[in-house]
Design a protein around this motif. Structure first.
Motif, PDB file in Angstrom:
ATOM      1  N   ALA A 150       0.835  -1.205   0.000  1.00 31.99           N
ATOM      2  CA  ALA A 150       0.000   0.000   0.000  1.00 31.99           C
ATOM      3  C   ALA A 150       0.868   1.253   0.000  1.00 31.99           C
ATOM      4  O   ALA A 150       1.958   1.273   0.568  1.00 31.99           O
ATOM      5  N   GLY A 208       0.667   5.667   0.440  1.00 31.70           N
ATOM      6  CA  GLY A 208      -0.135   6.718   1.052  1.00 31.70           C
ATOM      7  C   GLY A 208       0.519   7.182   2.328  1.00 31.70           C
ATOM      8  O   GLY A 208       1.554   6.660   2.731  1.00 31.70           O
ATOM      9  N   GLN A 237      -5.046  -4.401   1.738  1.00 30.15           N
ATOM     10  CA  GLN A 237      -3.775  -4.229   1.045  1.00 30.15           C
ATOM     11  C   GLN A 237      -2.629  -4.435   2.027  1.00 30.15           C
ATOM     12  O   GLN A 237      -2.692  -3.958   3.160  1.00 30.15           O
ATOM     13  N   GLY A 281      -1.109  -1.749   4.766  1.00 32.71           N
ATOM     14  CA  GLY A 281      -2.095  -0.686   4.701  1.00 32.71           C
ATOM     15  C   GLY A 281      -3.157  -0.816   5.783  1.00 32.71           C
ATOM     16  O   GLY A 281      -3.311  -1.863   6.404  1.00 32.71           O
ATOM     17  N   THR A 316      -5.155   3.694   3.378  1.00 32.71           N
ATOM     18  CA  THR A 316      -5.755   3.325   2.091  1.00 32.71           C
ATOM     19  C   THR A 316      -7.252   3.608   2.054  1.00 32.71           C
ATOM     20  O   THR A 316      -7.936   3.176   1.137  1.00 32.71           O
TER      21      THR A 316
END
Length: 187
Positions: A21, A23, A70, A73, A141
């Motif tokens: 993941a 972010g 994920q 994540g 996520t």
């Protein structure tokens, strides 16, 4: 033969490295989490690194799709206090029955173990003491907009989608005004 093996190895590396993941990290956005409305609790789903990185099953809460598991994540959803069933499925189905209390957060860890054809999911409800150290480096996520390093005020929290109001459920697959309000800029 050696050339084919190199291509296969390169393909495996590309597939496995592209599955984690991306972010902002939990530690960067934790201060941005919206405040819970009265009568609501939070379900936080996370998946630390492990085997089966290419397997990213859908996560459902009482049949409603709330995200994907994920690797590396996490995401969360806020719902009215009550009983819920969290479900993840590949070739087998894993479920966890949750009791969501007013103002509380339930931490659910998703793991993937060896399966016959595809990795098999397992769900484990974790204590905050176990979950928090694992969450620190995981990437956000979820669908609620969070910005790393910016704290939210109480008025911004009210604009975030938190699911249907208690006693009023939206039909599956339909978007409510509460869902869309989190997309509008705050004043």
């Amino acid at each position: 033969m050696c050339r084919s093996f190199r291509w296969l190895l390169l393909a495996a590396v590309v597939v496995l490295t592209g599955c984690a993941a991306t972010g902002p990290r939990y530690a960067e956005v934790e201060s941005n989490f919206p405040s819970l409305r009265p009568g609501y609790g939070r379900v936080l789903v996370y998946r630390p690194a492990g085997m089966g990185a290419a397997v990213q099953p859908e996560v459902r809460l009482n049949g409603e799709l709330i995200g994907k598991a994920q690797p590396e994540g996490f995401f969360f959803v806020d719902r009215a206090a009550g009983r819920y069933t969290l479900t993840v499925a590949t070739e087998v189905r894993a479920t966890a029955d949750l009791e969501l209390a007013d103002g509380a957060t339930v931490f659910v860890q998703v793991g993937i173990s060896m399966g016959l054809f595809v990795g098999q999911p397992r769900l484990t409800v974790q204590s905050p003491a176990t979950a928090m150290p694992q969450l620190a480096a995981l990437a956000y996520t979820g669908s609620v907009p969070l910005v790393a390093g910016q704290a939210r005020g109480r008025q911004a929290d009210a604009a975030l989608p938190t699911g249907p109001a208690p006693g009023r459920a939206a039909p599956p697959g339909q978007v409510t005004l509460d869902d869309l309000s989190g997309l509008l800029p705050t004043r």
